[in-house]
Scaffold this active site. Structure first.
Site, PDB file in Angstrom:
ATOM      1  CG  ASP A   1      11.052  52.619  -1.144  1.00 32.09           C
ATOM      2  OD1 ASP A   1      10.670  53.662  -0.605  1.00 32.09           O
ATOM      3  OD2 ASP A   1      10.384  52.062  -2.037  1.00 32.09           O
TER       4      ASP A   1
ATOM      5  CG  PHE B   1      10.890  54.091 -10.074  1.00 35.12           C
ATOM      6  CD1 PHE B   1      10.925  52.997  -9.211  1.00 35.12           C
ATOM      7  CD2 PHE B   1      11.425  53.959 -11.353  1.00 35.12           C
ATOM      8  CE1 PHE B   1      11.467  51.788  -9.622  1.00 35.12           C
ATOM      9  CE2 PHE B   1      11.972  52.751 -11.771  1.00 35.12           C
ATOM     10  CZ  PHE B   1      11.997  51.669 -10.905  1.00 35.12           C
TER      11      PHE B   1
ATOM     12  NE  ARG C   1      19.652  45.103 -12.876  1.00 32.71           N
ATOM     13  CZ  ARG C   1      18.987  45.130 -11.723  1.00 32.71           C
ATOM     14  NH1 ARG C   1      19.348  45.966 -10.768  1.00 32.71           N
ATOM     15  NH2 ARG C   1      17.967  44.326 -11.516  1.00 32.71           N
TER      16      ARG C   1
ATOM     17  CD  GLU D   1      20.198  46.765   0.178  1.00 31.82           C
ATOM     18  OE1 GLU D   1      20.243  47.027  -1.036  1.00 31.82           O
ATOM     19  OE2 GLU D   1      19.396  45.935   0.657  1.00 31.82           O
ATOM     20  CG  ASP D   2      20.235  49.064  -4.726  1.00 32.80           C
ATOM     21  OD1 ASP D   2      19.869  48.661  -3.602  1.00 32.80           O
ATOM     22  OD2 ASP D   2      19.669  48.696  -5.779  1.00 32.80           O
TER      23      ASP D   2
HETATM   24  P1  5GP Z   1      12.635  48.419   0.556  1.00 33.84           P
HETATM   25  O1  5GP Z   1      11.284  49.056   0.344  1.00 33.84           O
HETATM   26  O2  5GP Z   1      12.502  47.014   1.059  1.00 33.84           O
HETATM   27  O3  5GP Z   1      13.528  49.273   1.423  1.00 33.84           O
HETATM   28  O4  5GP Z   1      13.322  48.359  -0.860  1.00 33.84           O
HETATM   29  C1  5GP Z   1      13.257  47.204  -1.609  1.00 33.84           C
HETATM   30  C2  5GP Z   1      13.833  47.316  -2.968  1.00 33.84           C
HETATM   31  O5  5GP Z   1      12.959  48.101  -3.765  1.00 33.84           O
HETATM   32  C3  5GP Z   1      15.190  47.959  -3.158  1.00 33.84           C
HETATM   33  O6  5GP Z   1      16.272  47.122  -2.845  1.00 33.84           O
HETATM   34  C4  5GP Z   1      15.123  48.238  -4.648  1.00 33.84           C
HETATM   35  O7  5GP Z   1      15.426  47.063  -5.371  1.00 33.84           O
HETATM   36  C5  5GP Z   1      13.662  48.575  -4.859  1.00 33.84           C
HETATM   37  N1  5GP Z   1      13.449  50.031  -4.970  1.00 33.84           N
HETATM   38  C6  5GP Z   1      12.946  50.869  -4.050  1.00 33.84           C
HETATM   39  N2  5GP Z   1      12.884  52.123  -4.538  1.00 33.84           N
HETATM   40  C7  5GP Z   1      13.380  52.044  -5.804  1.00 33.84           C
HETATM   41  C8  5GP Z   1      13.597  53.022  -6.843  1.00 33.84           C
HETATM   42  O8  5GP Z   1      13.324  54.241  -6.726  1.00 33.84           O
HETATM   43  N3  5GP Z   1      14.137  52.562  -7.996  1.00 33.84           N
HETATM   44  C9  5GP Z   1      14.451  51.252  -8.209  1.00 33.84           C
HETATM   45  N4  5GP Z   1      14.978  50.934  -9.385  1.00 33.84           N
HETATM   46  N5  5GP Z   1      14.275  50.316  -7.254  1.00 33.84           N
HETATM   47  C10 5GP Z   1      13.747  50.724  -6.070  1.00 33.84           C
END
Ligand code: 5GP
Length: 177
Positions: A103, A152, A165, A99-100
């Site tokens: 959050d 963010f 990206r 995963e990248d």
């Molecule tokens: P989750 O809240 O389900 O863990 O994260 C869902 C998605 O939110 C991540 O896969 C990513 O695509 C997006 N996301 C969460 N935080 C960030 C951030 O700081 N920057 C970006 N570009 N995407 C984010």
């Protein structure tokens, strides 16, 4: 640095990312030595991390790419989560999800729920970025590149409205602008 209407500042440099990626690959190479490993990279955001990580993976392994999709089902069950692109058998394999960013943890929880019924021997999660202060999930990543505050971020695969990206460093939104 500007993307669309927002301004960003360097947060994690290219060199720091590359050092961390090497470090993560070393750990995975030693933890999974001799195992039958399938890497599952979650697109789109993890494409750059995945490419750099995999260049340093020396254990015998395979890789596949998936995308999470959520659609409104026809029944009363509400949204139906689906993993698009998974055409490998997971039975008895050691799985590492790439995963990248994690959050809230909602996405990785959904992915784990979908994969856990496939009969894998073990499933581990490797995320380049982790936001511990907003995490409410069940599955904390096993391998974490950087734990970061709730800002963010973009770059190195991560986007702001599909932009940024391609950047080789990670940038943080400039809250003052
Ligand atoms: P989750 O809240 O389900 O863990 O994260 C869902 C998605 O939110 C991540 O896969 C990513 O695509 C997006 N996301 C969460 N935080 C960030 C951030 O700081 N920057 C970006 N570009 N995407 C984010």
């Amino acid at each position: 640095m500007k993307l669309l209407d927002k301004s960003f500042e360097v947060f994690i440099s290219r060199d720091k990312i590359q050092d961390k990626v090497l470090n993560l690959a070393d750990k995975i190479n030693s933890d999974f030595f001799g195992k039958d490993v399938l890497f599952i990279s979650v697109l789109n955001g993890s494409f750059m991390f995945t490419a750099d990580l995999m260049k340093n993976i020396s254990i015998d392994s395979e890789i596949t790419f998936v995308k999470m999709s959520s659609y409104v089902g026809t029944s009363s069950l509400g949204n139906v989560d689906q993993l698009i692109g998974l055409n490998h058998k997971l039975k008895d394999k050691s799985i590492i999800i790439i995963e990248d960013i994690i959050d809230t943890g909602i996405t990785i929880d959904k992915i784990m729920n979908l994969l856990s019924i496939e009969g894998a021997k073990e499933i581990k999660v490797c995320s380049l970025l982790f936001k511990p202060n907003s995490f409410k999930g069940k599955y904390k990543p096993d391998y974490i590149g950087f734990s970061i505050p709730n800002a963010f971020v973009v770059g190195y695969g991560l986007d702001y409205n599909q932009k940024g990206r391609n950047l080789d460093s990670i940038y943080k939104i400039n809250e003052l602008c």
